[in-house]
Design an enzyme around this catalytic site. Structure first.
Site, mmCIF file in Angstrom:
data_model
loop_
_atom_site.group_PDB
_atom_site.id
_atom_site.type_symbol
_atom_site.label_atom_id
_atom_site.label_comp_id
_atom_site.label_asym_id
_atom_site.label_seq_id
_atom_site.Cartn_x
_atom_site.Cartn_y
_atom_site.Cartn_z
ATOM 1 N N ARG A 1 33.328 -10.477 6.241
ATOM 2 C CA ARG A 1 33.687 -11.226 5.022
ATOM 3 C C ARG A 1 32.633 -11.031 3.947
ATOM 4 N NH1 ARG A 1 34.383 -16.807 8.095
ATOM 5 N NH2 ARG A 1 35.560 -15.953 9.835
ATOM 6 N N ASN B 1 19.918 -14.582 18.577
ATOM 7 C CA ASN B 1 19.542 -13.358 19.305
ATOM 8 C C ASN B 1 18.830 -12.294 18.510
ATOM 9 O OD1 ASN B 1 20.802 -13.957 21.925
ATOM 10 N ND2 ASN B 1 22.687 -13.988 20.726
ATOM 11 N N ASN C 1 40.270 -24.546 22.197
ATOM 12 C CA ASN C 1 40.183 -23.933 20.874
ATOM 13 C C ASN C 1 41.362 -22.974 20.772
ATOM 14 O OD1 ASN C 1 39.547 -22.632 18.528
ATOM 15 N ND2 ASN C 1 37.484 -22.029 19.138
ATOM 16 N N HIS D 1 32.191 -24.809 10.408
ATOM 17 C CA HIS D 1 31.146 -24.821 11.454
ATOM 18 C C HIS D 1 30.455 -26.180 11.514
ATOM 19 C CE1 HIS D 1 30.596 -20.276 10.426
ATOM 20 N NE2 HIS D 1 31.319 -20.345 11.537
ATOM 21 N N ARG E 1 39.539 -28.403 19.143
ATOM 22 C CA ARG E 1 38.850 -27.974 17.924
ATOM 23 C C ARG E 1 39.901 -27.745 16.835
ATOM 24 N NH1 ARG E 1 35.895 -22.274 16.493
ATOM 25 N NH2 ARG E 1 35.196 -22.955 14.466
ATOM 26 N N ARG F 1 23.894 -5.649 16.519
ATOM 27 C CA ARG F 1 23.195 -4.736 17.439
ATOM 28 C C ARG F 1 23.400 -3.292 16.987
ATOM 29 N NH1 ARG F 1 25.741 -8.288 22.182
ATOM 30 N NH2 ARG F 1 27.284 -8.329 20.542
ATOM 31 N N ASN G 1 29.613 -14.321 13.751
ATOM 32 C CA ASN G 1 30.565 -13.447 13.055
ATOM 33 C C ASN G 1 30.914 -14.038 11.701
ATOM 34 O OD1 ASN G 1 31.057 -11.163 14.634
ATOM 35 N ND2 ASN G 1 32.231 -12.387 16.080
ATOM 36 N N GLY G 2 31.236 -15.331 11.725
ATOM 37 C CA GLY G 2 31.317 -16.086 10.486
ATOM 38 C C GLY G 2 29.940 -16.711 10.314
ATOM 39 N N GLU H 1 29.081 -25.603 20.593
ATOM 40 C CA GLU H 1 30.175 -26.338 19.961
ATOM 41 C C GLU H 1 31.069 -27.014 20.998
ATOM 42 O OE1 GLU H 1 30.563 -22.705 17.545
ATOM 43 O OE2 GLU H 1 31.339 -24.005 15.967
ATOM 44 N N LYS I 1 41.168 -20.554 23.929
ATOM 45 C CA LYS I 1 39.888 -20.584 24.661
ATOM 46 C C LYS I 1 39.718 -21.967 25.255
ATOM 47 C CE LYS I 1 37.135 -17.916 21.563
ATOM 48 N NZ LYS I 1 36.049 -17.961 20.629
ATOM 49 N N GLY J 1 21.725 -15.606 14.723
ATOM 50 C CA GLY J 1 20.580 -16.508 14.556
ATOM 51 C C GLY J 1 19.815 -16.728 15.853
HETATM 52 P P1 ADP Z 1 31.597 -16.243 16.524
HETATM 53 O O1 ADP Z 1 31.542 -16.535 15.079
HETATM 54 O O2 ADP Z 1 32.692 -15.281 16.910
HETATM 55 O O3 ADP Z 1 31.453 -17.435 17.439
HETATM 56 P P2 ADP Z 1 28.971 -15.561 17.548
HETATM 57 O O4 ADP Z 1 28.213 -16.729 17.082
HETATM 58 O O5 ADP Z 1 29.229 -15.415 18.998
HETATM 59 O O6 ADP Z 1 30.299 -15.364 16.732
HETATM 60 O O7 ADP Z 1 28.192 -14.258 17.047
HETATM 61 C C1 ADP Z 1 28.640 -12.972 17.367
HETATM 62 C C2 ADP Z 1 27.733 -11.949 16.704
HETATM 63 O O8 ADP Z 1 26.387 -12.148 17.137
HETATM 64 C C3 ADP Z 1 28.032 -10.512 17.076
HETATM 65 O O9 ADP Z 1 29.015 -9.935 16.252
HETATM 66 C C4 ADP Z 1 26.689 -9.834 16.851
HETATM 67 O O10 ADP Z 1 26.621 -9.393 15.512
HETATM 68 C C5 ADP Z 1 25.681 -10.932 17.070
HETATM 69 N N1 ADP Z 1 24.913 -10.753 18.305
HETATM 70 C C6 ADP Z 1 25.236 -11.142 19.545
HETATM 71 N N2 ADP Z 1 24.270 -10.798 20.424
HETATM 72 C C7 ADP Z 1 23.316 -10.178 19.712
HETATM 73 C C8 ADP Z 1 22.053 -9.575 20.022
HETATM 74 N N3 ADP Z 1 21.583 -9.538 21.268
HETATM 75 N N4 ADP Z 1 21.338 -9.040 19.015
HETATM 76 C C9 ADP Z 1 21.793 -9.065 17.751
HETATM 77 N N5 ADP Z 1 22.967 -9.613 17.392
HETATM 78 C C10 ADP Z 1 23.722 -10.147 18.344
#
Ligand code: ADP
Length: 396
Positions: free
Chosen positions: A241, A335, A7, A180, A91, A285, A211-212, A384, A14, A333
């Protein structure tokens, strides 16, 4: 077969090396600050300690060579030589209307990806640099391009056309594409598999909240709508965003703040979302902690975020004339039980809700709705890289 999944960004790369039979990650890592001072490679072999290698990386070709060196190193390597890397899966962010599925990379494909650069000027050129760099170092290894947009190419015209003059579509291909896709595809398949059903018989809504963030409606195995558009800015409120706004705000803010259109665009991409709204953070968090401490803006941002998710779910129930499964995935979603519970408060009308006890999990495949609910709500961790590796194997 060992597949190297790449990626590639403009200054980062990555990677994961995945054994396709066992689906184990043999090693993974990240090259940072390519072309800048302080470049370094973080490499983690499975079951081993992370190794940090600091060394100049003037370009991506040097970075790819460093990745290969790390993967074949006598101490922290996981394969003996380059011969044990059988394929590379790249990717690629934007495949435009040209790519509705993954493809084996050849000169023609590279040219077609280049033609999509306009649609993703920050991402596609960097993805192409990654392909070229790998070709230089691994000339005889087959490579596959896996597109973020491909899964959404099944959307009907009525879902992807904007209410704009048709000539912008004719001239510039301005339409909704969605992103995505690899994750929406993987999670919707996996959700069906967990339930012991075939995806072709189900109406699934996937909420990819990272994040997205984007949501998709997958009806009988095909994506019929998704929340991101021409670019990943449309749709949900995200970390930084803004998602959907009144488009007239762009000119309004540009005039008031004396900004150019591209400066406003930058604000909408990097300084908005829950971070801009709460003035706390884009990380959920931090946001949740601030809300518990009584921060009113953090609470407002979380409420607006989850309300938007719930509204999109409602619109996709309408688009599919029903729903069988709602699946949460990606960083938030998977966590954040609070976000899932807050979305769950809007699901009454569907005859489903979220079971507080089951919802206390993090990062596992779990059904979080109640046994007699009409709609199954579940958490399905996305992967992914594994999806890219699988598609690469299928094509080579
Ligand atoms: P990316 O789009 O960079 O792949 P991810 O899917 O890894 O992003 O999501 C990252 C985000 O997930 C973090 O910015 C945070 O907001 C959220 N996140 C990660 N771990 C936790 C957690 N334990 N509890 C709540 N939110 C979390």
């Amino acid at each position: 077969m060992n597949v190297l999944v790449i990626n590639c960004g403009s200054s980062s790369l990555k990677y994961q090396l995945i054994n396709s039979e066992s689906e184990e990650v043999l090693a993974k890592g990240l090259c940072e600050r390519i072309g800048m001072d302080g470049a370094r490679l973080n490499h983690t072999p499975a079951g081993g300690e992370k190794v940090v290698i600091e060394s100049p990386m003037p370009d991506h070709t040097v970075a790819v060579q460093m990745v290969i060196d790390a993967l074949t190193d006598a101490n922290h390597g996981v394969v003996k030589s380059l011969d044990e890397i059988d394929a590379v899966g790249h990717r690629i962010v934007h495949g435009g209307e040209k790519f509705a599925s993954s493809v084996v990379i050849n000169e023609e494909v590279i040219k077609a990806i280049e033609e999509c650069n306009d649609l993703a000027p920050l991402h596609n050129p960097a993805n192409l640099i990654g392909i070229r760099a790998c070709q230089k170092i691994m000339a005889n290894v087959p490579m596959v391009a896996v597109f973020d947009t491909a899964f959404h190419q099944t959307m009907p015209e009525k879902a992807y056309m904007y209410g704009l003059p048709y000539e912008y579509y004719e001239k510039y291909k301005v339409r909704r594409y969605g992103f995505h896709g690899t994750s929406h595809d993987f999670v919707s398949s996996r959700a069906a598999e967990i339930l012991g059903k075939t995806r072709e018989d189900l109406k699934i809504i996937v909420c990819h909240l990272g994040n997205g963030a984007s949501i998709s409606a997958v009806k009988n195995g095909k994506c019929v709508d998704t929340s991101m558009g021409l670019t990943p800015l449309e749709g949900l409120i995200m970390g930084t965003r803004c998602g959907d706004i009144d488009p007239a705000i762009v000119e309004f803010i540009a005039n008031k703040e004396n900004l150019t259109v591209s400066e406003v665009n930058n604000v909408m991409n990097k300084k908005s979302g829950v971070e801009g709204m709460s003035r706390v953070s884009s990380d959920f968090r931090d946001l949740s902690k601030a809300m518990d401490e009584g921060n009113a803006l953090a609470k407002m941002a979380l409420e607006a975020y989850t309300y938007r998710v719930a509204k999109y779910i409602g619109s996709y129930v309408a688009a599919m004339n029903g729903v069988d499964v709602i699946a949460f995935t990606a960083g938030i979603g998977e966590n954040d039980g609070r976000v899932r519970a807050m979305v769950g408060e809007y699901l009454d009308y569907l005859g489903c809700g979220i079971d507080a006890e089951k919802n206390a999990i993090r990062g596992e495949e779990v059904i979080i709705s109640r046994p007699d609910d009409k709609v199954t709500v579940m958490v399905v961790p996305t992967n992914e890289e594994l999806a890219i590796a699988r598609q690469t194997v299928a094509l080579v």
